[in-house]
Structure formats: structure tokens, C-alpha cells
Design a protein around this motif. Structure first.
Motif, PDB file in Angstrom:
ATOM      1  N   UNK A  21       0.831  -1.212   0.000  1.00 49.91           N
ATOM      2  CA  UNK A  21       0.000   0.000   0.000  1.00 49.91           C
ATOM      3  C   UNK A  21       0.861   1.257   0.000  1.00 49.91           C
ATOM      4  N   UNK A  22       1.895   1.286   0.800  1.00 48.47           N
ATOM      5  CA  UNK A  22       2.712   2.497   0.911  1.00 48.47           C
ATOM      6  C   UNK A  22       3.579   2.736  -0.313  1.00 48.47           C
ATOM      7  N   UNK A  23       3.946   1.701  -1.053  1.00 41.23           N
ATOM      8  CA  UNK A  23       4.805   1.859  -2.225  1.00 41.23           C
ATOM      9  C   UNK A  23       4.019   1.988  -3.514  1.00 41.23           C
ATOM     10  N   UNK A  24       2.732   1.705  -3.478  1.00 42.91           N
ATOM     11  CA  UNK A  24       1.921   1.740  -4.681  1.00 42.91           C
ATOM     12  C   UNK A  24       1.620   3.175  -5.063  1.00 42.91           C
ATOM     13  N   UNK A  25       2.083   3.594  -6.262  1.00 40.89           N
ATOM     14  CA  UNK A  25       1.790   4.932  -6.753  1.00 40.89           C
ATOM     15  C   UNK A  25       0.373   4.948  -7.298  1.00 40.89           C
ATOM     16  N   UNK A  26      -0.356   5.982  -7.010  1.00 39.96           N
ATOM     17  CA  UNK A  26      -1.715   6.090  -7.487  1.00 39.96           C
ATOM     18  C   UNK A  26      -1.714   6.902  -8.776  1.00 39.96           C
ATOM     19  N   UNK A  27      -1.412   6.235  -9.912  1.00 39.09           N
ATOM     20  CA  UNK A  27      -1.336   6.912 -11.194  1.00 39.09           C
ATOM     21  C   UNK A  27      -2.706   7.216 -11.780  1.00 39.09           C
ATOM     22  N   UNK A  28      -3.749   6.680 -11.166  1.00 37.76           N
ATOM     23  CA  UNK A  28      -5.083   6.930 -11.669  1.00 37.76           C
ATOM     24  C   UNK A  28      -5.601   8.301 -11.270  1.00 37.76           C
ATOM     25  N   UNK A  29      -5.001   8.924 -10.274  1.00 41.69           N
ATOM     26  CA  UNK A  29      -5.431  10.252  -9.855  1.00 41.69           C
ATOM     27  C   UNK A  29      -4.838  11.284 -10.802  1.00 41.69           C
ATOM     28  N   UNK A  30      -5.680  11.939 -11.608  1.00 44.42           N
ATOM     29  CA  UNK A  30      -5.145  12.944 -12.527  1.00 44.42           C
ATOM     30  C   UNK A  30      -4.665  14.181 -11.770  1.00 44.42           C
ATOM     31  N   UNK A  31      -3.707  14.858 -12.365  1.00 40.26           N
ATOM     32  CA  UNK A  31      -3.202  16.102 -11.778  1.00 40.26           C
ATOM     33  C   UNK A  31      -4.212  17.201 -12.048  1.00 40.26           C
ATOM     34  N   UNK A  32      -4.499  17.999 -11.051  1.00 40.58           N
ATOM     35  CA  UNK A  32      -5.370  19.154 -11.223  1.00 40.58           C
ATOM     36  C   UNK A  32      -4.471  20.363 -11.469  1.00 40.58           C
ATOM     37  N   UNK A  33      -4.354  20.770 -12.724  1.00 40.16           N
ATOM     38  CA  UNK A  33      -3.482  21.882 -13.072  1.00 40.16           C
ATOM     39  C   UNK A  33      -4.105  23.230 -12.705  1.00 40.16           C
ATOM     40  N   UNK A  34      -5.423  23.324 -12.721  1.00 42.18           N
ATOM     41  CA  UNK A  34      -6.133  24.570 -12.457  1.00 42.18           C
ATOM     42  C   UNK A  34      -5.532  25.716 -13.273  1.00 42.18           C
ATOM     43  N   UNK A  35      -5.440  25.482 -14.585  1.00 45.69           N
ATOM     44  CA  UNK A  35      -4.840  26.453 -15.498  1.00 45.69           C
ATOM     45  C   UNK A  35      -5.757  27.644 -15.751  1.00 45.69           C
ATOM     46  N   UNK A  36      -5.116  28.755 -16.062  1.00 48.72           N
ATOM     47  CA  UNK A  36      -5.803  29.961 -16.513  1.00 48.72           C
ATOM     48  C   UNK A  36      -4.919  30.639 -17.557  1.00 48.72           C
ATOM     49  N   UNK A  37      -5.566  31.258 -18.535  1.00 49.22           N
ATOM     50  CA  UNK A  37      -4.875  32.060 -19.539  1.00 49.22           C
ATOM     51  C   UNK A  37      -5.421  33.473 -19.410  1.00 49.22           C
ATOM     52  N   UNK A  38      -4.623  34.358 -18.853  1.00 45.29           N
ATOM     53  CA  UNK A  38      -5.051  35.738 -18.627  1.00 45.29           C
ATOM     54  C   UNK A  38      -4.564  36.591 -19.796  1.00 45.29           C
ATOM     55  N   UNK A  39      -5.499  37.005 -20.652  1.00 44.00           N
ATOM     56  CA  UNK A  39      -5.149  37.844 -21.802  1.00 44.00           C
ATOM     57  C   UNK A  39      -5.060  39.281 -21.316  1.00 44.00           C
ATOM     58  N   UNK A  40      -3.848  39.777 -21.231  1.00 41.84           N
ATOM     59  CA  UNK A  40      -3.610  41.141 -20.773  1.00 41.84           C
ATOM     60  C   UNK A  40      -3.810  42.119 -21.930  1.00 41.84           C
ATOM     61  N   UNK A  41      -3.295  41.744 -23.096  1.00 42.59           N
ATOM     62  CA  UNK A  41      -3.550  42.514 -24.311  1.00 42.59           C
ATOM     63  C   UNK A  41      -3.482  41.560 -25.491  1.00 42.59           C
TER      64      UNK A  41
END
Length: 144
Positions: A21-41
Motif C-alpha cells: 500500500x505504501x509503495x503503490x503509486x496512485x497513477x489513476x489520480x489525474x493532476x489538477x493543473x487549475x490552469x488559466x490564460x489571462x489575456x492582458x492585451x
């Protein structure tokens, strides 16, 4: 002696389960990037042919993850004719959680721009195509 052997096997079994359990990587959990593209101009204010369009977009992950891929393009709102598409390689090296894209583009007939409505689209996404993809747009009118 029987209880000691039984306790020994239970302990070994428990340690094996704990190690798994402790060594098992949970690759099924996607990364939450929470991206934003702020158009300034540019802004959505009207423009004129022969005017230089200053492009400034801040791409960032509000979750602190690395900005992996980005794209900025300009296209005609009526017929989707694309006149600008940068960077040529959308992959961003490094692990910075923000990336500032800036460029200049002349709104000229030589660059394929005509009078009408145009859209600047800024897109950011994660490691895989389409993962946590975020699009931001600014629409503006170009006068002759």
C-alpha cells in the motif's frame, strides 16, 4: 508456540500489505493543473489595419503545477481564417507554474488581415493533449 507462529505469520502478512500500500503509486489520480490564460492585451477595443497588435498573455497554474503546453492564435470570426499561430512548438520546458507570452503582430493585408471581426485565442493544457485544457478569447473589430 502455536500462537507465536500464528502471530509471526500475521505480522509478516501485515507488513507485506503495508509495504504494498505504501509503495503503490496512485497513477489513476489525474493532476489538477487549475490552469488559466489571462489575456492582458489585446483588449476588445476596435483596431485599424496597419496597426501593431501587442500580444501579452499570462498562462498560469493556480495549483502550482508546471505550465506544460500553450498556444496563441488569431483568426477571422466569420470564416476561421487563421493569420497567427504561436509558438511553433507548444511544449514549455521547465517546471514554472506561470509563463508570460508576449509578441507583436501587424494587422495588415500582407499578413492576411482584412476589415472585420477577429478573435485572439489563448490556450493552455497539461502533459497530455486536451488534459485540463483552458481557452480564453478576446474578440475585436478591425477597421479598414
Amino acid at each position: 508456540l502455536y500462537y507465536m507462529i500464528k502471530l509471526f505469520y500475521v505480522t509478516i502478512f501485515s507488513l507485506l500489505i503495508f509495504a504494498q500500500i505504501s509503495c503503490d503509486k496512485d497513477d489513476d489520480d489525474p493532476i489538477n493543473y487549475d490552469y488559466h490564460a489571462h489575456i492582458i492585451s489585446p483588449s476588445n477595443a476596435d483596431k485599424n489595419l496597419a496597426e501593431t497588435l501587442f500580444i501579452n498573455v499570462n498562462f498560469e497554474s493556480h495549483a502550482g503545477e508546471a505550465v506544460k503546453h500553450l498556444n496563441v492564435r488569431i483568426f477571422n470570426a466569420a470564416n476561421t481564417l487563421e493569420v497567427y499561430n504561436q509558438p511553433s512548438n507548444p511544449h514549455i520546458a521547465g517546471d514554472a507554474s506561470s509563463y508570460n507570452f508576449s509578441d507583436q503582430f501587424v494587422l495588415s493585408t500582407a499578413n492576411g488581415v482584412t476589415a472585420g471581426d477577429w478573435i485572439l485565442e489563448a490556450k493552455v493544457w497539461g502533459a497530455e493533449d486536451g488534459s485540463d485544457e483552458v481557452l480564453e478569447r478576446v474578440e475585436f473589430h478591425v477597421h479598414p
